[in-house]
Design a protein around this motif. Structure first.
Motif, PDB file in Angstrom:
ATOM      1  N   GLU A   1      56.212  72.924   0.337  1.00 29.09           N
ATOM      2  CA  GLU A   1      55.410  74.206   0.208  1.00 29.09           C
ATOM      3  C   GLU A   1      54.373  74.169   1.242  1.00 29.09           C
ATOM      4  N   LEU A   2      53.541  72.999   1.456  1.00 28.61           N
ATOM      5  CA  LEU A   2      52.748  72.880   2.562  1.00 28.61           C
ATOM      6  C   LEU A   2      53.379  73.294   3.823  1.00 28.61           C
TER       7      LEU A   2
ATOM      8  N   GLU B   1      54.306  76.536   4.695  1.00 32.39           N
ATOM      9  CA  GLU B   1      52.990  77.408   4.754  1.00 32.39           C
ATOM     10  C   GLU B   1      52.192  77.257   6.048  1.00 32.39           C
ATOM     11  N   GLN B   2      52.384  75.982   6.489  1.00 32.26           N
ATOM     12  CA  GLN B   2      51.694  75.567   7.766  1.00 32.26           C
ATOM     13  C   GLN B   2      52.581  75.754   8.987  1.00 32.26           C
TER      14      GLN B   2
ATOM     15  N   ARG C   1      59.793  79.135   0.231  1.00 30.63           N
ATOM     16  CA  ARG C   1      58.758  78.160   0.046  1.00 30.63           C
ATOM     17  C   ARG C   1      59.165  76.774   0.223  1.00 30.63           C
TER      18      ARG C   1
END
Lengths: 337, 373
Positions: free
Chosen positions: B85-86, B89-90, B178
């Motif tokens: 997920e991160l 996101e990044q 995601r």
């Protein structure tokens, strides 16, 4: 699949192989009517001459467009023709453009592209009357591919832009930006593409649970559009193409309505030649290059005896966001989930 | 597994202080100082996100991040999910992982289809079995490993991609995005949201079938089934497109003497102003039994036979007609439109090969023609 020979064609038409051979090689002794039936059956069944099988046949495409679409200067279909010429280059094909005058279309006159017998495929750019298209496909002895229109009898192959999904996307863009009162501009009786786009608008409205207000479905071609505009306007219009959006902008500006401050607009085509609106209109990009490539591919297959009648190919259109839509949603991230 | 999970949640500081995350963190701070010192008031410097950045943020090791992103064992599902997920996101370039993985996990394809329901209502909503077999068959014979799954929680190893068969829940797409897993919607589409979709062209096919009925001489036509056609799983497009395609044909092809039934509020509203002068619309029921039905699915055939017209609400029905009269011919034959299995299977294969070599899928709705029999 069994190989199609002259015998197959002869059996299909209940005639002799000698007649078929004479007709295919252009020798005498065959009536004109029989000759055309043989040629037509030959390519429909996928008969290949020795040269065709060896791949050494040059694709020679007759291209026809109705005169009403070919204004002098830049126009959508001129650009489409340029893309066709480019798409023919890699297959070493050549093309010849012919403009069909209204009289020829109404009077059902065969275009020179077919009559001359010099071409082995025909590409029709844009809409023609259903009668003329039926007439063309019935009389053609070569594969016919329609570019940006459809055959009423669905016999010949066609390449279209994704009218229905594209206009759904544009309407959805308005909905994502917070609009609820959305109208549609276009002449629904004009052609199939416009009708498909109208239904794309309908589908998006329905999915969002929004009502279609009949007064807000307006005909941009109406010479008295200004007088016929409803007193109470929607907050946004999905226009069937970019030119309709420009026409609408001009009419609205006479009422003092500004785009996008007072009313938002989306178009379709991403083609406005040199118009100033080109840089501001949020629209749907029609990929003419891809459409031309597919049309050439279909024609090429037809010439090589790999013809599947009635194939309909659609090229999906991505959205190009510019500045003709105001953001009413207030989040600044409209459309994101 | 459980241990790793606890460590991740409770001891980020410990981990950051001790393990390989340490050096990673230092380098990051150095870089930040450098870039800040060099220039400009630009609030956020665009920089390539690396595994160690993600590791530092989550307080885990880069090995853990690497394993999680590559779908290797030894990472708890919870931590793996957080990492993925991160990473998305990044803006971590997951294509790099997939490109690098081509040879080990690059051929794993997950196929999502919903659990069959107990009461058998799902018969209306699933893709034709033969179509599913054709698609999986083509992929398997080309070296792909096809793994069916019904819930994202089952995903342990990172696949090359996921096929979301009709009817796919819309929410699944967001979860996959995601997690950074590419997907292809098959047998449905959603033009309002970017994605890669392969479907039959329900809108135009329904128009074609309606035209066929009218040409065959049906004097009265109707579409869909009157009630009970709502399903929470339905991504709407198929039923909606069936109805709209039907209506599109009526506008153009309704002949003198033919009548058509509209039984949908949205359509009724639109029909109050049709631009085609040959069509008049009036509320009410069809005077005679419907001779031609346009149905969204084979399974509706039975329902159409069972449903008498009394079940229609008079106020929500609209009869369109052209002129009175005409001979009544009852259609006995069912025309069937076949799902374009082979074309969609071939295109799926092409797309997955493209995904394997470039790490990307095109964002477009691709529609294919079926065959009427």
């Amino acid at each position: 699949m069994k190989r199609v020979t002259q015998k197959t064609i002869a059996e299909e038409l209940h005639t002799s192989t000698v007649t078929v051979s004479n007709a295919l090689s252009g020798r005498g002794g065959v009536s004109e009517q029989m000759r055309s039936r043989i040629l037509q059956t030959a390519w429909k069944l996928g008969y290949q001459t020795t040269a065709q099988a060896a791949g050494s046949v040059t694709l020679s495409v007759g291209v026809i467009v109705a005169a009403r679409y070919m204004a002098v200067g830049k126009s959508f279909y001129w650009s489409m023709y340029q893309e066709l010429v480019r798409a023919l280059f890699p297959v070493q094909g050549i093309s010849m453009l012919e403009i069909v005058e209204p009289e020829a279309e109404q009077g059902l006159h065969l275009p020179a592209a077919l009559e001359s017998g010099d071409n082995n495929a025909l590409i029709v750019i844009g809409a023609m009357s259903p009668e003329y298209l039926t007439f063309l496909t019935r009389s053609a002895q070569i594969p016919v591919v329609l570019l940006d229109s459809r055959d009423p009898d669905l016999d010949c192959c066609a390449v279209l832009s994704g009218n229905y999904t594209g206009m759904y996307r544009m309407t959805q863009c308005l909905i994502d930006h917070g609009f609820r009162k959305i109208g549609f501009a276009g002449d629904l009786t004009e052609n199939d593409n416009i009708l498909d786009r109208y239904f794309g608008y309908r589908a998006a409205m329905e999915d969002a649970g929004l009502a279609i207000i009949p007064e807000w479905v307006i005909n941009d071609q109406d010479p008295a559009l200004e007088a016929h505009l409803p007193a109470r306007l929607p907050d946004a219009f999905a226009c069937y193409n970019d030119l309709a959006a420009v026409r609408l902008t001009r009419v609205l500006s006479r009422r003092g309505i500004r785009i996008p401050e007072d009313l938002s607009l989306v178009g379709y085509d991403d083609y406005l030649a040199d118009d100033i609106f080109n840089h501001t209109l949020t629209t749907c990009h029609v990929d003419m290059k891809r459409m031309a490539e597919l049309a050439v591919q279909l024609a090429d297959r037809g010439v090589r005896g790999q013809w599947t009648p009635g194939q309909l190919l659609q090229v999906d259109c991505p959205m190009i966001e510019r500045s003709s839509v105001r953001d009413l949603s207030g989040t600044g991230t409209a459309g994101k989930e | 597994m459980i241990h790793a999970c606890c460590a991740g949640e409770t001891g980020p500081c410990l981990l950051r202080g001790r393990k390989s995350g340490d050096s990673g963190a230092k380098k990051i701070s150095l870089k930040r100082i450098n870039s800040a010192g060099q220039n400009s008031p630009a609030p956020k410097e665009k920089k390539t996100i690396r595994m160690r950045d993600i590791a530092a943020k989550l307080g885990v090791s880069t090995v853990t991040v690497s394993n999680a992103l590559r779908g290797k064992p030894g990472v708890s599902p919870e931590v793996a999910a957080k990492v993925r997920e991160l990473a998305v996101e990044q803006g971590y370039d997951l294509g790099r992982i997939r490109r690098g993985q081509r040879h080990e996990t690059g051929s794993r394809i997950l196929v999502w289809s919903p659990m069959p329901s107990d009461d058998g209502t799902d018969r209306l909503w699933s893709m034709p079995e033969a179509a599913v077999r054709t698609i999986t068959g083509v992929l398997e014979s080309n070296g792909f490993t096809v793994i069916p799954f019904t819930s994202l929680d089952e995903v342990r190893e990172m696949p090359l991609g996921v096929l979301l068969l009709y009817p796919a829940e819309r929410g699944v797409r967001g979860k996959l995005d995601r997690m950074g897993i590419p997907w292809i919607g098959i047998g449905w589409y959603d033009a309002g949201r970017d994605g890669c979709y392969l479907s039959d062209d329900v809108f135009h096919e329904s128009a074609r079938m309606t035209e066929l009925l009218l040409r065959k001489g049906a004097q009265s036509v109707a579409c869909g089934i009157p009630s009970g056609d709502r399903n929470p799983l339905e991504p709407r497009c198929r039923i909606r497109d069936t109805r709209l395609g039907y209506e599109r044909t009526l506008w153009h092809h309704l002949l003198p003497g033919q009548t058509a039934l509209i039984n949908d509020q949205n359509q009724i509203q639109a029909f109050q102003k049709t631009p085609f002068p040959n069509i008049t619309a009036k509320p009410g029921l069809l005077p005679e039994a419907v001779q031609g039905w346009i149905l969204g699915h084979d399974a509706y055939l039975q329902d159409a036979r069972m449903h008498s017209l009394e079940s229609l609400q008079p106020e929500s029905s609209l009869v369109l007609e052209d002129a009175a009269g005409g001979e009544r011919i009852y259609l006995k034959k069912a025309f069937r439109l076949h799902f374009p299995d082979q074309q969609i299977a071939d295109r799926t294969l092409e797309l997955l090969k493209e995904l394997k070599s470039t790490g990307r899928l095109p964002k477009a709705v691709e529609l294919f023609q079926g065959v009427i029999e």
